[in-house]
Design a protein around this motif. Structure first.
Motif, mmCIF file in Angstrom:
data_model
loop_
_atom_site.group_PDB
_atom_site.id
_atom_site.type_symbol
_atom_site.label_atom_id
_atom_site.label_comp_id
_atom_site.label_asym_id
_atom_site.label_seq_id
_atom_site.Cartn_x
_atom_site.Cartn_y
_atom_site.Cartn_z
ATOM 1 N N VAL A 1 24.067 44.147 46.006
ATOM 2 C CA VAL A 1 25.373 43.717 46.516
ATOM 3 C C VAL A 1 26.394 44.792 46.144
ATOM 4 C CG1 VAL A 1 27.134 41.906 46.391
ATOM 5 C CG2 VAL A 1 24.702 41.304 46.217
ATOM 6 N N PRO A 2 27.353 45.099 47.022
ATOM 7 C CA PRO A 2 28.356 46.128 46.694
ATOM 8 C C PRO A 2 29.049 45.852 45.360
ATOM 9 C CG PRO A 2 28.524 45.527 49.002
ATOM 10 C CD PRO A 2 27.534 44.569 48.397
ATOM 11 N N LYS A 3 29.343 46.920 44.649
ATOM 12 C CA LYS A 3 29.949 46.780 43.327
ATOM 13 C C LYS A 3 31.382 46.272 43.380
ATOM 14 C CE LYS A 3 27.059 50.011 40.755
ATOM 15 N NZ LYS A 3 27.033 51.195 39.856
ATOM 16 N N ASN A 4 32.023 46.345 44.549
ATOM 17 C CA ASN A 4 33.396 45.831 44.628
ATOM 18 C C ASN A 4 33.440 44.358 45.032
ATOM 19 O OD1 ASN A 4 32.680 46.129 47.311
ATOM 20 N ND2 ASN A 4 34.623 47.041 47.943
ATOM 21 N N GLN B 1 27.075 25.516 36.888
ATOM 22 C CA GLN B 1 25.972 25.118 37.764
ATOM 23 C C GLN B 1 25.960 25.869 39.102
ATOM 24 O OE1 GLN B 1 26.560 20.779 37.757
ATOM 25 N NE2 GLN B 1 24.768 20.569 36.437
ATOM 26 N N GLY B 2 26.593 27.041 39.127
ATOM 27 C CA GLY B 2 26.481 27.875 40.321
ATOM 28 C C GLY B 2 27.487 27.574 41.408
ATOM 29 N N GLN B 3 28.666 27.072 41.042
ATOM 30 C CA GLN B 3 29.742 26.958 42.040
ATOM 31 C C GLN B 3 30.321 28.368 42.229
ATOM 32 O OE1 GLN B 3 29.122 23.857 42.670
ATOM 33 N NE2 GLN B 3 28.265 23.570 40.620
ATOM 34 N N ARG B 4 30.434 28.809 43.468
ATOM 35 C CA ARG B 4 30.832 30.186 43.705
ATOM 36 C C ARG B 4 31.723 30.335 44.947
ATOM 37 N NH1 ARG B 4 28.542 30.294 39.424
ATOM 38 N NH2 ARG B 4 26.785 31.622 38.789
ATOM 39 N N VAL B 5 32.695 31.238 44.830
ATOM 40 C CA VAL B 5 33.392 31.788 45.997
ATOM 41 C C VAL B 5 33.277 33.295 45.874
ATOM 42 C CG1 VAL B 5 35.563 32.069 47.228
ATOM 43 C CG2 VAL B 5 35.014 29.858 46.215
ATOM 44 N N TYR B 6 32.417 33.906 46.703
ATOM 45 C CA TYR B 6 32.202 35.351 46.681
ATOM 46 C C TYR B 6 33.127 36.013 47.700
ATOM 47 C CZ TYR B 6 27.645 33.952 44.697
ATOM 48 O OH TYR B 6 26.642 33.394 43.947
ATOM 49 N N ILE B 7 33.737 37.108 47.297
ATOM 50 C CA ILE B 7 34.619 37.868 48.181
ATOM 51 C C ILE B 7 34.049 39.271 48.313
ATOM 52 C CG2 ILE B 7 36.971 38.737 48.496
ATOM 53 C CD1 ILE B 7 37.525 36.294 46.297
ATOM 54 N N THR C 1 40.978 42.344 39.763
ATOM 55 C CA THR C 1 39.604 42.847 39.816
ATOM 56 C C THR C 1 39.400 44.103 38.982
ATOM 57 O OG1 THR C 1 40.119 44.056 41.852
ATOM 58 C CG2 THR C 1 39.213 41.848 42.096
ATOM 59 N N THR C 2 40.369 44.421 38.140
ATOM 60 C CA THR C 2 40.201 45.534 37.199
ATOM 61 C C THR C 2 39.415 45.036 35.989
ATOM 62 O OG1 THR C 2 42.262 46.591 37.871
ATOM 63 C CG2 THR C 2 41.394 47.172 35.693
ATOM 64 N N PRO C 3 38.316 45.701 35.635
ATOM 65 C CA PRO C 3 37.494 45.218 34.521
ATOM 66 C C PRO C 3 38.258 45.136 33.204
ATOM 67 C CG PRO C 3 36.289 46.853 35.802
ATOM 68 C CD PRO C 3 37.704 46.870 36.297
ATOM 69 N N THR D 1 31.157 45.045 39.010
ATOM 70 C CA THR D 1 31.389 46.472 38.741
ATOM 71 C C THR D 1 30.197 47.156 38.095
ATOM 72 O OG1 THR D 1 33.716 45.912 38.402
ATOM 73 C CG2 THR D 1 33.014 48.103 37.694
ATOM 74 N N ASN D 2 29.490 46.429 37.252
ATOM 75 C CA ASN D 2 28.339 47.031 36.560
ATOM 76 C C ASN D 2 27.052 46.898 37.352
ATOM 77 O OD1 ASN D 2 27.771 44.344 36.301
ATOM 78 N ND2 ASN D 2 27.311 44.412 34.107
#
Length: 439
Positions: free
Chosen positions: A392-395, A403-409, A367-369, A385-386
């Motif tokens: 939504v929190p930056k971390n 097409q918008g498949q996502r796993v958000y943590i 997760t380091t840019p 980060t930006n």
């Protein structure tokens, strides 16, 4: 009569020229349709009719005519009768486009899988979880947020929201259930990255080493590191364009060995100074992983026995190319719940039910840019980060697929949010509503 003959001759010449000019496009069109049909029918367990009216129902793919042969577990797609492509399903390996008849009867190694745990409750097993009610969760608000992205414009197929290991919201579109495998597209890149994290933790690889690519050893590319490749920051040329014939489309629909195209590219910039999103890079990384093992069988097994099955993602299938490489750029299928387990592994900093697959150091690394990515990309993960998602929190970080498949943590909120669909949606609004419902 002479005029008519000349006119017909001219039209014939024009038609021949048009066919020759568009033949590569027809090849890719039919290839996409055949591959997607085979995977959808045999991996996703959907019907041909469903596939043609949903997944393949966009221009120009919807111009192809698709057929399936259940007895051979194959699918074929014809582009206007001028060109036909065929894809076959191989148990344990998924579907693959064939390039000749021999591919249809060839024998293939397949991965050894661990036995599913169907008695332990989610997330550590596949049994239903025990009911837990959190006083700080506004369940009506979570449910409304989820329902709102199943409208006509959002085209969602599956959503799972997990808070503190508990599913607090879950919804599926018609034709889908908790047992439906769904393609993650480029979320597969994050799966592949995690294999590196596990090998790094086992001291079997050092991502700061130079990439072990023999063909680079006599030119400046020899200085590219595995780290540069993981960050998509190698400086190598690549065209990631799906609207026309490009490096990406040729790789996915014309190549036997999908790892080679990026390997053969020259510099377009400099390592660690030129970020360029590249599916070819992810498949090259898959080749490098393969080189870490003594045999092809060990490479196939490791992804499952040391990672995927170990955390109970037993529904997952990562498809391979004809050369036996995992297609790390694009082709992992699993249920929404199993994709949620993947997010939870990162939320838990690599510790799964007491066993350490990797440590927080790897999470920090992933997760380091990447330099020159404007803070949006890490090591095969996307970042906030930006503040691109302003509410939504930056971390927050996430695996991202077409097409918008996502796993958000979301580490601070102890949330994992999974979403699948056939189009984009209002991500910032959706996530902010979920977050506000968990106080």
């Amino acid at each position: 009569m002479k005029f008519l003959k000349r006119t017909l001759l001219l039209l014939s010449v024009i038609l021949i020229i048009a066919v020759i000019y568009n033949y590569p496009k027809l090849n890719i069109l039919a290839g996409y349709s055949a591959k997607n049909t085979a995977s959808s029918v045999y991996l996703g367990e959907r019907t041909l009719e469903f596939t043609d009216t949903t997944d393949n129902n966009f221009s120009p793919v919807n111009l192809a005519t698709d057929k399936v042969d259940p007895s051979l577990k194959s699918a074929s797609s014809s582009a206007f009768g001028l060109l036909t492509r065929k894809a076959i399903y191989r148990e344990g390996l998924g579907a693959v486009l064939t390039l000749n008849r021999e591919d249809e009867t060839a024998t293939y190694l397949k991965p050894v899988r661990l036995k599913p745990d169907n008695t332990t409750a989610f997330p550590y097993g596949n049994a239903e979880q025990k009911d837990t009610v959190f006083e700080n969760v506004n369940y009506d608000k979570v449910t409304n947020a989820v329902n709102n992205i199943f409208g006509k414009n959002d085209n969602s197929r599956a959503v799972v929201v997990v808070y503190k290991d508990q599913i607090i919201a879950e919804k599926y579109a018609n034709g889908f259930t908790k047992d439906s495998r769904i393609l993650g597209w480029s979320m597969t890149k994050s799966i592949m990255s995690t294999v590196y994290g596990i090998l790094q933790h086992q001291n079997k690889i050092d991502i700061q080493d130079k990439a072990p690519i023999d063909s680079w050893q006599k030119d400046a590319r020899k200085d590219i590191t595995i780290h540069n490749l993981l960050q998509m920051n190698s400086g190598l040329e690549w065209d990631e364009n799906y609207d026309e014939i490009s490096d990406a489309t040729k790789m996915l629909f014309l190549e036997r060995d999908m790892t080679k195209m990026q390997e053969e590219k020259p510099f377009a910039g400099k390592p660690n100074a030129t970020w360029n999103y590249s599916s070819g890079t992810s498949n090259l990384l898959s080749k490098i992983l393969r080189k870490q093992f003594n045999t092809h069988q060990e490479y196939l097994d490791f992804w499952y026995t040391n990672f995927i099955d170990k955390i109970g993602m037993n529904s997952m299938i990562v498809e391979t190319d004809l050369a036996g490489n995992y297609v790390a750029s694009s082709y992992a299928w699993a249920t929404a719940r199993d994709w949620a387990k993947f997010g939870l592994l990162y939320l838990k900093n690599g510790n799964w039910n007491g066993e350490e697959l990797f440590t927080k150091d790897w999470v920090d690394y992933a997760t380091t840019p990447t330099p020159t990515s404007n803070g949006i990309y890490g090591a095969q993960f996307w970042l906030n980060t930006n503040g691109g998602y302003k509410d939504v929190p930056k971390n927050m970080y996430y695996a991202d697929g077409y097409q918008g498949q996502r796993v958000y943590i979301l580490p601070d909120e102890e949330l994992v949010v999974v979403r699948f669909g056939l189009s984009g949606f209002q991500e910032n609004k959706f996530l902010s509503e979920i977050i506000s419902a968990v106080k």
